[in-house]
Design an enzyme around this catalytic site. Structure first.
Site, short mmCIF file in Angstrom:
data_model
loop_
_atom_site.label_atom_id
_atom_site.label_comp_id
_atom_site.label_asym_id
_atom_site.label_seq_id
_atom_site.Cartn_x
_atom_site.Cartn_y
_atom_site.Cartn_z
N SER A 129 3.06 5.66 -3.01
CA SER A 129 4.17 6.61 -3.19
C SER A 129 4.53 6.77 -4.66
CB SER A 129 5.40 6.17 -2.39
OG SER A 129 6.09 5.12 -3.02
N GLY B 114 0.81 -1.21 0.00
CA GLY B 114 0.00 0.00 0.00
C GLY B 114 0.84 1.26 0.00
N ASP B 115 1.85 1.29 0.86
CA ASP B 115 2.70 2.47 0.96
C ASP B 115 3.50 2.70 -0.32
OD1 ASP B 115 2.13 3.34 3.62
OD2 ASP B 115 3.27 1.63 4.36
N ILE B 116 4.12 1.66 -0.83
CA ILE B 116 5.02 1.84 -1.98
C ILE B 116 4.24 2.18 -3.24
CG2 ILE B 116 6.78 0.78 -3.42
CD1 ILE B 116 7.63 1.41 -0.51
#
Length: 412
Positions: free
Chosen positions: A188, A183-185
């Protein structure tokens, strides 16, 4: 052709009110390419990522979170309490000097502080403002989930990723946490793309834009293939409904796993030869790609794994590759730190830490002439507030007396 050693984003200034992984990864990728990233952190404690383990000892003996080495190299750090009136005013002054503001607090936090896009754009018309959040902000397309908490596992669940993983497996065991920052990557990366698009437009038009990136949207994009299949057929993902028109999957070898893809007729013929089952070529149950794809789990998995049990994952992959079939061993961290591709592409960055040791972090996957190779620069992540004095003096022309007063009042 003249070699251009100038980093492509030199001169781009990013003011980053960021924490943990999503926004820090986006700004790190840009910092690697020459952008000046000013990381805004809380006085004394820093951003929340500084409090997450595992921890390591720096060269100077400081205990530092490994998260800082993962997503914060090549940046500057300034401490600033943006909940105070003085802190807000300093943030606004810095935003006037910036090309981009990036933030990844919960939706609405920066607006409540008076530091949202609408608060800053009147003082800097070219400002690009990028928000990364779980479900987006109210400014463009408001979500009914806007007030919900957002972590990677929640985004994966709501974006359809978790359901697809669960229902594509025959195992009845719970999956557990897979340990990846999907989710984060991926959020981003979408934030980085949106930022660069808006910067390109601002250079032409003189007007900045608000970029609103949602983790749920980003993960839903990863779910595009199952969604298309469902739209066409009304059938949910399962091991029996893979919608495959070829043999593909991850299979067990003697010492681990490998993956293989058998797409075209030529590959099918060679595949049967490699696994010593040329009798399958005359079997009408497998005479079309669709028939073969629909029987990956029911037929080909036991056949393939029985044959591969005599070989290592690297040996299996090499046999298929030598036959012109797409295949690869499934690599684990022990494999990856010595992988010739990873080494050749500078995808592991080494930093010296305490006790004469080093730590390896994943490098920048964006390779570019004049940057990649000997011109790549990887500076250690900044200490908390390391650049506070420098930034206030250089950008805002504060004198030392004024800076000392801000320290005394816990503004910085």
């Amino acid at each position: 052709m003249k070699n251009n050693n100038r980093l492509p984003l030199e001169g781009l200034r990013i003011l980053a009110a960021e924490h943990m992984v999503a926004a820090p990864m986006a700004t790190q990728l840009l910092a690697d390419m020459g952008a000046e990233v000013i990381k805004v952190e809380r006085p004394k404690v820093g951003e929340s990522g500084r409090g997450t383990g595992p921890f390591l000892k720096d060269e100077d003996g400081t205990i530092t979170s490994s998260t800082m080495y993962r997503v914060n190299r090549n940046k500057k750090s300034i401490t600033l309490d943006i909940t105070t009136n003085e802190g807000k005013e300093i943030f606004k002054q810095l935003a006037r000097k910036a090309d981009v503001v990036v933030e990844n607090f919960r939706a609405g936090v920066m607006d409540k502080l008076g530091l949202g896009y609408n608060d800053l754009k009147s003082q800097n018309q070219k400002l690009v403002y990028v928000s990364l959040s779980g479900y987006g902000h109210k400014d463009i397309l408001p979500s009914p989930y806007a007030g919900w908490a957002a972590y990677g596992n929640l985004g994966e669940a709501l974006g359809g990723i978790t359901n697809n993983l669960i229902n594509r497996s025959k195992s009845e065991e719970p999956l557990g946490f897979h340990g990846l920052s999907l989710g984060d990557i991926f959020t981003s990366l979408n934030g980085t793309i949106g930022l660069l698009i808006a910067i390109f437009d601002a250079q032409r038009s003189g007007e900045g834009r608000y970029v609103d990136i949602s983790m749920m949207d980003s993960l839903f994009l990863l779910n595009e293939r199952p969604m298309m299949n469902y739209s066409l057929t009304g059938v949910k993902p399962s091991p029996e409904t893979s919608f495959l028109s070829f043999i593909v999957g991850d299979f067990r070898a003697e010492d681990g796993y490998f993956t293989v893809s058998v797409y075209v007729e030529k590959h099918w013929q060679m595949f049967c030869k490699v696994i010593e089952r040329e009798d399958l070529l005359s079997n009408p149950d497998f005479d079309t790609p669709e028939k073969r794809g629909s029987q990956v789990e029911s037929f080909f998995r036991p056949v393939l794994e029985r044959w591969a049990s005599k070989y290592s994952k690297h040996e299996v992959a090499k046999m298929f590759l030598d036959a012109g079939i797409a295949a690869a061993p499934i690599l684990d961290p022990e494999d990856l730190v010595e992988d010739p591709h990873i080494i050749a592409r500078n995808m592991l960055v080494e930093f010296p830490i305490g006790d004469g040791k080093t730590i390896k972090a994943v490098g920048n996957p964006i390779k570019m002439s004049g940057v990649s190779g000997e011109n790549e620069i990887y500076r250690r992540p900044p200490k908390l507030g390391e650049n506070t004095d420098e930034i206030l003096k250089a950008l805002l022309h504060y004198d030392q007396e004024k800076i000392q007063k801000l320290y005394k009042n816990n503004i910085i």
